[in-house]
Scaffold this motif. Structure first.
Motif, mmCIF file in Angstrom:
data_model
loop_
_atom_site.group_PDB
_atom_site.id
_atom_site.type_symbol
_atom_site.label_atom_id
_atom_site.label_comp_id
_atom_site.label_asym_id
_atom_site.label_seq_id
_atom_site.Cartn_x
_atom_site.Cartn_y
_atom_site.Cartn_z
ATOM 1 N N PHE A 129 -8.554 4.336 4.615
ATOM 2 C CA PHE A 129 -7.379 3.661 4.072
ATOM 3 C C PHE A 129 -7.812 2.504 3.180
ATOM 4 O O PHE A 129 -7.281 2.303 2.078
ATOM 5 C CB PHE A 129 -6.507 3.187 5.239
ATOM 6 C CG PHE A 129 -5.370 2.259 4.864
ATOM 7 C CD1 PHE A 129 -4.817 2.253 3.608
ATOM 8 C CD2 PHE A 129 -4.851 1.389 5.817
ATOM 9 C CE1 PHE A 129 -3.765 1.403 3.277
ATOM 10 C CE2 PHE A 129 -3.810 0.542 5.501
ATOM 11 C CZ PHE A 129 -3.271 0.541 4.226
ATOM 12 N N GLY A 186 0.059 2.933 12.090
ATOM 13 C CA GLY A 186 -1.361 3.125 11.834
ATOM 14 C C GLY A 186 -2.096 3.919 12.892
ATOM 15 O O GLY A 186 -3.228 3.591 13.243
ATOM 16 N N SER A 192 0.830 -1.209 0.000
ATOM 17 C CA SER A 192 0.000 0.000 0.000
ATOM 18 C C SER A 192 0.858 1.250 0.000
ATOM 19 O O SER A 192 0.528 2.239 -0.671
ATOM 20 C CB SER A 192 -0.935 -0.003 1.213
ATOM 21 O OG SER A 192 -0.198 -0.150 2.416
ATOM 22 N N ARG A 193 1.978 1.250 0.734
ATOM 23 C CA ARG A 193 2.857 2.430 0.742
ATOM 24 C C ARG A 193 3.645 2.549 -0.551
ATOM 25 O O ARG A 193 4.235 3.590 -0.825
ATOM 26 C CB ARG A 193 3.810 2.374 1.935
ATOM 27 C CG ARG A 193 3.125 2.497 3.280
ATOM 28 C CD ARG A 193 4.018 3.138 4.324
ATOM 29 N NE ARG A 193 5.260 2.438 4.554
ATOM 30 C CZ ARG A 193 6.313 2.956 5.179
ATOM 31 N NH1 ARG A 193 6.282 4.194 5.623
ATOM 32 N NH2 ARG A 193 7.404 2.244 5.365
ATOM 33 N N SER A 210 0.805 2.314 7.256
ATOM 34 C CA SER A 210 0.313 0.939 7.320
ATOM 35 C C SER A 210 1.052 0.119 8.372
ATOM 36 O O SER A 210 0.768 -1.069 8.532
ATOM 37 C CB SER A 210 0.475 0.256 5.949
ATOM 38 O OG SER A 210 1.842 0.259 5.557
ATOM 39 N N ASN A 269 -6.877 2.577 -0.669
ATOM 40 C CA ASN A 269 -5.903 1.582 -1.103
ATOM 41 C C ASN A 269 -6.481 0.707 -2.209
ATOM 42 O O ASN A 269 -5.784 0.345 -3.163
ATOM 43 C CB ASN A 269 -5.499 0.715 0.096
ATOM 44 C CG ASN A 269 -4.246 -0.088 -0.160
ATOM 45 O OD1 ASN A 269 -3.287 0.423 -0.716
ATOM 46 N ND2 ASN A 269 -4.253 -1.341 0.246
ATOM 47 N N PHE A 323 0.194 -5.802 7.232
ATOM 48 C CA PHE A 323 -0.710 -5.138 6.299
ATOM 49 C C PHE A 323 -0.207 -5.196 4.859
ATOM 50 O O PHE A 323 -0.946 -4.850 3.935
ATOM 51 C CB PHE A 323 -0.946 -3.688 6.734
ATOM 52 C CG PHE A 323 -2.195 -3.523 7.559
ATOM 53 C CD1 PHE A 323 -2.598 -4.519 8.433
ATOM 54 C CD2 PHE A 323 -2.968 -2.381 7.467
ATOM 55 C CE1 PHE A 323 -3.753 -4.385 9.192
ATOM 56 C CE2 PHE A 323 -4.136 -2.230 8.220
ATOM 57 C CZ PHE A 323 -4.526 -3.241 9.077
ATOM 58 N N THR A 324 1.031 -5.624 4.647
ATOM 59 C CA THR A 324 1.549 -5.791 3.289
ATOM 60 C C THR A 324 1.361 -7.204 2.780
ATOM 61 O O THR A 324 1.106 -7.416 1.593
ATOM 62 C CB THR A 324 3.039 -5.421 3.233
ATOM 63 O OG1 THR A 324 3.185 -4.035 3.528
ATOM 64 C CG2 THR A 324 3.647 -5.712 1.866
#
Length: 603
Positions: A437, A459, A282-283, A456, A441, A329-330
């Motif tokens: 988010f 958070g 996401s980043r 992420s 995303n 979260f990745t």
């Protein structure tokens, strides 16, 4: 900013702290002035420690200082006000730190955060932890109680008598470097340590605690002239050759993270030369264009099903991981993301490769991502290419027609944001923790690096609603925060933006509840959870602070409202009344919570 740019900036900013030669310390004669025989002319001018610290920070490239002042930090605050550093007074310390984080990622310059004693320090802690997790360069200045007053319950006493020393005032998991001044003779060593930290690749969060009495003390010794060189970290030739050999064994995928943001051109060249499928965290959105035919989607939280479809139906032999920790979260640590022959993992931090998937075969490489990919390209011939004729899975393109109803569907709002803000402007977009988010995303698509920001890792709620002020200030242009009503009520810093006429824009998903909690608990099977928020009119609140705003209650009004926000010269709030019944794409997070035993542990 990638490590190569950091090295270049460091060599310019830190090549010589020449101001120490300019400071007229008491024991240094000023040649031309000493020849002027005026009776009232002082040959030596004393500088306080506070003034010297601020001069040091100027020379280290600090442009901005954000914080909330107080009596204990008055000497430092005055020195900042009379320097070249731009000083912004915020409404809450944590908002100042979040703004500092986003300022750093916008222009690459280290940022100062200042607070007063006691609660000023503790209020900033959440933001400082976020700075450490995000990899920002932030220097935290705080006062502490002077020695003569310690132990007597001075107002907001900050000392070992009242606050834990370990962690707050010492180096460790929060601060890369932290120290409390006991005398001003310590400044030369502090200067060395700060300079060393700022030139290192990755983030650096430092804490200088300076007792009020020492802030005012006169400096007794001049500091040495410092010179720096910072060669970027790169892999050796043997490592590059082995990487090329592994990737040449068959098809491979490229997994792009935030640490690869300085290597966009090289990554695209590698992908197009090899035909590799590309996915991102996401980043990492926008580092590789999301409209490219080889892009298969965003991974992890609110990611795209097309990624798992690719990994299952057209599995690569290896995955080249570039600049991501592969955190929860990745990746959600999904074993389906591990190819049969393992990972080739490149990161500037040698402790990152192998952490997320300890059982997976991993060829670990410590290197600046851009340097690595550039070196790797030398071993891949121009004509070499995997088959690009096959059809790669693509993220779904959600286009929904407008309807004339009383509530706005979040999917429709995101489509209009895509058209008006992402494609119609160069504004930075930041999404807040929560459903904002998730929607951003999943549905927003970026084609250039540096346009999208989200936290992420740590958070923290409130990061985007305050960080947008720092981003807009640093770029001297529009920055847009997509936030929930709960976050907007927490700590928005609209007042700060009004005072300094910073062109920040807030798009509020106003559904009168903490909707990620509301929807998430229902998905987990918990009923009767109260996550509601009383209906709030954010335009009226914004106007009460001097900002402009517009309330959107119909989908047909979204475009005009966003266009008005973009042309506004000051801060602007777009209050969108959202249909709370539309489930956000948070299923992957729910499945991960279930796998951790959330339901069983609560029954």
């Amino acid at each position: 900013m990638d490590s190569v740019k950091q090295a270049s900036q460091s060599s310019i900013v830190l090549s010589s702290l020449s101001f120490w030669r300019k400071l007229p310390f008491p024991d240094v004669q000023q040649g031309t002035e000493s020849d002027i025989p005026l009776p009232n002319k002082q040959r030596d001018i004393s500088f306080s420690l506070a003034e010297a610290v601020v001069k040091m920070l100027e020379e280290m490239g600090v442009r901005d200082a954000f914080g909330v002042s107080g009596g204990a930090i008055a000497p430092l605050w005055v020195a900042l006000q009379h320097s070249k550093i731009r000083v912004l007074h915020f409404r809450h310390e944590v908002g100042a730190v979040f703004a500092a984080i986003e300022s750093y990622f916008t222009n690459g310059c280290p940022v100062v955060v200042f607070t007063t004693t006691g609660p000023g320090i503790t209020n900033a802690l959440t933001g400082l932890f976020a700075a450490r997790w995000e990899g920002a360069k932030v220097i935290f200045l705080s006062p502490s109680t002077s020695t003569s007053q310690r132990g007597y319950w001075a107002f907001q006493e900050t000392s070992a008598y009242t606050m834990a020393n370990t962690g707050l005032f010492t180096s460790g998991t929060l601060f890369h470097y932290a120290t409390t001044f006991e005398c001003n003779d310590e400044l030369p060593q502090v200067c060395h340590r700060l300079a060393s930290g700022l030139r290192r690749p990755g983030g650096f969060v430092a804490h200088l605690s300076i007792p009020t009495a020492i802030q005012k003390s006169l400096l007794k010794t001049a500091l040495p002239q410092l010179s720096f060189s910072h060669p970027p970290i790169s892999a050796n030739e043997e490592t590059i050759k082995e990487s090329a050999r592994l990737l040449s064994e068959g098809s491979f995928a490229i997994w792009v993270g935030f640490g690869a943001r300085g290597a966009a051109q090289e990554i695209r060249q590698l992908a197009e030369r090899t035909g590799a499928a590309v996915m991102c965290s996401s980043r990492g959105k926008g580092i590789f264009p999301e409209d490219h035919p080889q892009f298969v989607g965003v991974t992890g939280f609110a990611g795209h099903r097309s990624v798992l479809k690719y990994m299952r139906e057209q599995p690569p032999l290896h995955t080249l991981v570039l600049g991501t920790r592969l955190g929860e979260f990745t990746s959600f640590w999904n074993p389906a993301m591990i190819p049969s022959r393992g990972l080739v993992h490149v990161d500037i931090d040698p402790e990152v490769p192998g952490t997320a998937y300890p059982s997976a075969k991993t060829f670990a490489i410590q290197s600046d991502v851009a340097l690595f990919v550039k070196a790797l390209l030398a071993y891949i011939p121009e004509h070499h290419s995997q088959s690009t004729a096959r059809s790669l899975p693509k993220p779904e393109n959600h286009i929904i027609n407008l309807q004339d109803s009383d509530l706005v569907r979040p999917e429709v709002l995101m489509n209009v944001i895509q058209q008006v803000i992402v494609e119609g402007s160069d504004a930075v977009v930041i999404t807040e923790a929560g459903n904002s988010f998730a929607w951003g995303n999943h549905l927003l698509r970026f084609t250039k690096p540096g346009r999208y920001r989200v936290s992420s890792g740590f958070g923290a709620m409130g990061h985007a609603v305050t960080g947008v002020v720092g981003a807009a200030l640093a770029r001297n242009g529009k920055a847009v925060a997509i936030v929930g009503d709960g976050a907007m009520l927490m700590n928005s810093e609209v007042s700060t933006a009004v005072q300094h006429q910073i062109p920040a824009v807030w798009i509020v998903l106003n559904d009168s509840r903490y909707n990620m909690c509301d929807q998430g608990m229902a998905m987990l099977g918990f009923e009767g959870i109260d996550a509601k928020i009383s209906q709030t009119n954010f335009v009226q609140i914004a106007q009460g602070m001097g900002s402009n705003g517009i309330r959107v209650e119909k989908e047909s009004d979204i475009q005009a409202a966003l266009e008005k926000a973009l042309v506004s010269t000051g801060p602007f709030v777009v209050d969108v009344i959202i249909d709370p019944t539309h489930p956000a794409p948070i299923g992957s997070r729910i499945h991960n919570l279930i796998s951790q035993g959330t339901i069983n542990n609560n029954k």
